[in-house]
Motif scaffolding. Structure first.
Motif, mmCIF file in Angstrom:
data_model
loop_
_atom_site.group_PDB
_atom_site.id
_atom_site.type_symbol
_atom_site.label_atom_id
_atom_site.label_comp_id
_atom_site.label_asym_id
_atom_site.label_seq_id
_atom_site.Cartn_x
_atom_site.Cartn_y
_atom_site.Cartn_z
ATOM 1 N N THR A 77 -19.232 -41.222 -17.741
ATOM 2 C CA THR A 77 -20.264 -40.212 -17.864
ATOM 3 C C THR A 77 -19.764 -38.912 -17.242
ATOM 4 N N ALA A 78 -20.446 -37.831 -17.575
ATOM 5 C CA ALA A 78 -20.035 -36.539 -17.033
ATOM 6 C C ALA A 78 -20.145 -36.515 -15.510
ATOM 7 N N ALA A 187 -9.464 -24.128 -24.302
ATOM 8 C CA ALA A 187 -9.614 -25.557 -24.001
ATOM 9 C C ALA A 187 -10.416 -25.761 -22.718
ATOM 10 N N LEU A 188 -10.080 -25.007 -21.688
ATOM 11 C CA LEU A 188 -10.813 -25.149 -20.425
ATOM 12 C C LEU A 188 -12.271 -24.736 -20.583
ATOM 13 N N GLY A 189 -12.502 -23.651 -21.348
ATOM 14 C CA GLY A 189 -13.871 -23.214 -21.563
ATOM 15 C C GLY A 189 -14.692 -24.245 -22.325
ATOM 16 N N VAL A 190 -14.080 -24.809 -23.380
ATOM 17 C CA VAL A 190 -14.791 -25.818 -24.170
ATOM 18 C C VAL A 190 -15.063 -27.064 -23.330
ATOM 19 N N ALA A 191 -14.041 -27.510 -22.566
ATOM 20 C CA ALA A 191 -14.217 -28.700 -21.731
ATOM 21 C C ALA A 191 -15.304 -28.474 -20.682
ATOM 22 N N GLY A 192 -15.279 -27.313 -20.027
ATOM 23 C CA GLY A 192 -16.315 -27.017 -19.040
ATOM 24 C C GLY A 192 -17.694 -26.933 -19.659
ATOM 25 N N LEU A 193 -17.775 -26.318 -20.862
ATOM 26 C CA LEU A 193 -19.064 -26.206 -21.536
ATOM 27 C C LEU A 193 -19.616 -27.580 -21.912
ATOM 28 N N VAL A 194 -18.739 -28.445 -22.433
ATOM 29 C CA VAL A 194 -19.184 -29.781 -22.828
ATOM 30 C C VAL A 194 -19.624 -30.582 -21.601
ATOM 31 N N LEU A 195 -18.886 -30.462 -20.503
ATOM 32 C CA LEU A 195 -19.285 -31.172 -19.282
ATOM 33 C C LEU A 195 -20.641 -30.685 -18.782
ATOM 34 N N ALA A 198 -23.237 -32.013 -21.125
ATOM 35 C CA ALA A 198 -23.397 -33.461 -20.954
ATOM 36 C C ALA A 198 -24.176 -33.793 -19.690
ATOM 37 N N VAL A 199 -23.947 -33.019 -18.620
ATOM 38 C CA VAL A 199 -24.663 -33.288 -17.364
ATOM 39 C C VAL A 199 -26.143 -32.924 -17.494
ATOM 40 N N ALA A 249 -20.096 -36.801 -23.839
ATOM 41 C CA ALA A 249 -21.449 -36.290 -24.047
ATOM 42 C C ALA A 249 -22.444 -37.398 -24.338
ATOM 43 N N LEU A 250 -22.015 -38.527 -24.876
ATOM 44 C CA LEU A 250 -22.903 -39.643 -25.183
ATOM 45 C C LEU A 250 -23.004 -40.553 -23.969
ATOM 46 N N SER A 251 -24.192 -41.067 -23.721
ATOM 47 C CA SER A 251 -24.388 -41.910 -22.539
ATOM 48 C C SER A 251 -25.490 -42.918 -22.807
#
Length: 454
Positions: A77-78, A187-195, A198-199, A249-251
């Protein structure tokens, strides 16, 4: 006729993979080396090269990589990822330094250039989450105290892939520093945005994807994953990273249901991926790089053991648990091949693919053995060392006691000498025994000022 040949070839591949998987399960080891060997046997320079099904196998291999990363993302999970970043990042840094640098050094020593060095660093750095999870389950160690440390290191490695793969993609595409920096920033922006999404909104996303019908759930999750992976690939971020972020993102129940539904597909297409990698590696190119691969495998096996030992010690695990943690991290597998496959597809260095294949073959076989035997071997060596030290202390020369007759004669001589000195002092004149003047007494011989007064 072409379709008939395709069906025959592809059917034979799937059937062969199934039989190899059953053989590996019977003897309790990972089927990955068998899949690689099958690809070597039926690829370029192999026993029976395949031609009709190669294009479909290539597409299946790409889907296999996407599903591998998706299933990996579903495991976490995030909040787990954020917690691991905060508490275990020193272990991640040590892991990167000890295991990535040997690969980069070997590539530079072989004269392959900086891009190949970055690729080989990733090959030697990332452990195989699939192989390690299976080995821990087979050995009954999932409840051990050192297992959370092992999983934390694996999670940090998987998170690092979200940054590492875009860098590799940009370097292999020949992008300059500006383009590479822009790709990394995206990549860092997308990863941070998705995290962040997700949270905060993971429950809403899971509720949108959720379905009581397994068929609809499978189609929605698989379609969403392929869509996001394609968009990520278009943005030069890497399709694998996009799939990994969808999994994060899925949990909840959605993640559990998707994991159960997608596991057979993951196993199928992942096996196709390993075969595809072997198909594009000429077996004749492996012997020239076998010695470097063997040396690199030995060095990075030791550095992985050191990484696990240090990380477990930092967490307060006992010495036996530290050795078990180190031995469990040795196996390399799917992600090392994924990284090498990107370089092979880009045509960076012809010998990189064969070396990565030989390296993974060695460590995917050695990994379960080190997981099982590192701790007992280390304990046996420690016990042998203690016995050797005790034996050395026992063999050191010591003062021999005198015989009884000699000790008696020595004591009689000492007594006679003492008696003679006493009689001499009695016969000495009184003036010789008179005390010295007060001012001639040394300060250290007088107890106080009053002791030296007349």
């Amino acid at each position: 006729m072409h379709s008939a040949v395709f069906l025959i070839e592809f059917g034979a591949i799937i059937l062969g993979l199934g039989l190899l998987g059953r053989f590996a399960a019977r003897f309790r080891f990972s089927p990955i080396p068998l899949y690689l060997l099958a690809g070597l046997a039926f690829g370029e320079g192999g026993l029976l090269p395949l031609g009709a099904s190669e294009e479909f196998v290539a597409i299946g291999a790409e889907i296999g990589v996407i599903l591998l990363l998706l299933m990996l993302g579903l495991e976490y999970t995030a909040s787990d990822l954020v917690s691991n970043l905060k508490t275990q990042y020193p272990a991640g840094l040590i892991d990167c330094a000890l295991n990535a640098l040997p690969g980069a050094a070997v590539a530079l020593l072989l004269g392959w250039g900086p891009v190949a060095a970055v690729v080989l660093a990733g090959v030697t750095w990332i452990s195989s989450s699939g192989v390690i999870a299976k080995v821990l389950g087979d050995l009954g160690r999932l409840g051990n105290r050192e297992t959370p440390v092992i999983l934390s290191i694996l999670v940090l490695e998987d998170l690092a892939m979200a940054v590492y793969l875009p860098i590799i993609t940009a370097l292999l595409a020949g992008a300059g520093w500006a383009a590479g920096g822009a790709t990394l920033a995206i990549a860092l922006g997308v990863a941070g945005l998705v995290l962040m999404i997700a949270v905060r909104y993971g429950r809403h996303i899971s509720r949108f994807v959720s379905s009581d019908d397994p068929e609809k759930l499978l189609l929605v999750v698989l379609g969403l994953t392929l869509l996001v992976a394609g968009i990520a690939q278009q943005l030069q971020v890497s399709a694998a990273v996009g799939a990994f972020l969808v999994g994060i993102a899925l949990s909840g129940e959605v993640a559990d249901g998707a994991h159960a539904l997608l596991s057979p597909l993951r196993d199928l297409f992942a096996a196709v991926f390993f075969v595809f990698f072997g198909l594009h590696t000429d077996p004749a190119s492996i012997p020239p790089v076998l010695l470097p691969a063997l040396a690199l495998a030995i060095v990075t096996a030791l550095t992985k053991i050191a990484t696990g030992y240090w990380a477990a010690g930092r967490a307060g695990i006992s010495v036996k648990g530290r050795w078990r943690a180190g031995g469990a991290l040795v196996a390399r597998g799917e992600f090392s091949i994924v990284i090498a496959g990107l370089a092979v597809g880009a045509g960076i260095e012809p010998s990189l693919g064969p070396l990565a294949t030989a390296y993974v073959l060695i460590l995917v076989v050695l990994g379960p053995l080190t997981a099982r035997f590192t701790e007992p071997v280390a304990m046996a060596l420690a016990a042998w060392r203690r016995r050797t030290e005790r034996r050395g202390q026992a063999d050191r020369p010591t003062a021999m006691p005198m015989p009884a007759s000699e000790s008696e004669s020595v004591s009689v001589a000492v007594s006679a000498q003492a008696s003679a000195s006493e009689s001499a002092s009695v016969r000495a004149p009184v003036s010789a025994q008179a005390p010295a003047p007060a001012d001639s007494v040394a300060p250290e011989e007088s107890g106080s000022d009053e002791a030296v007064r007349p």
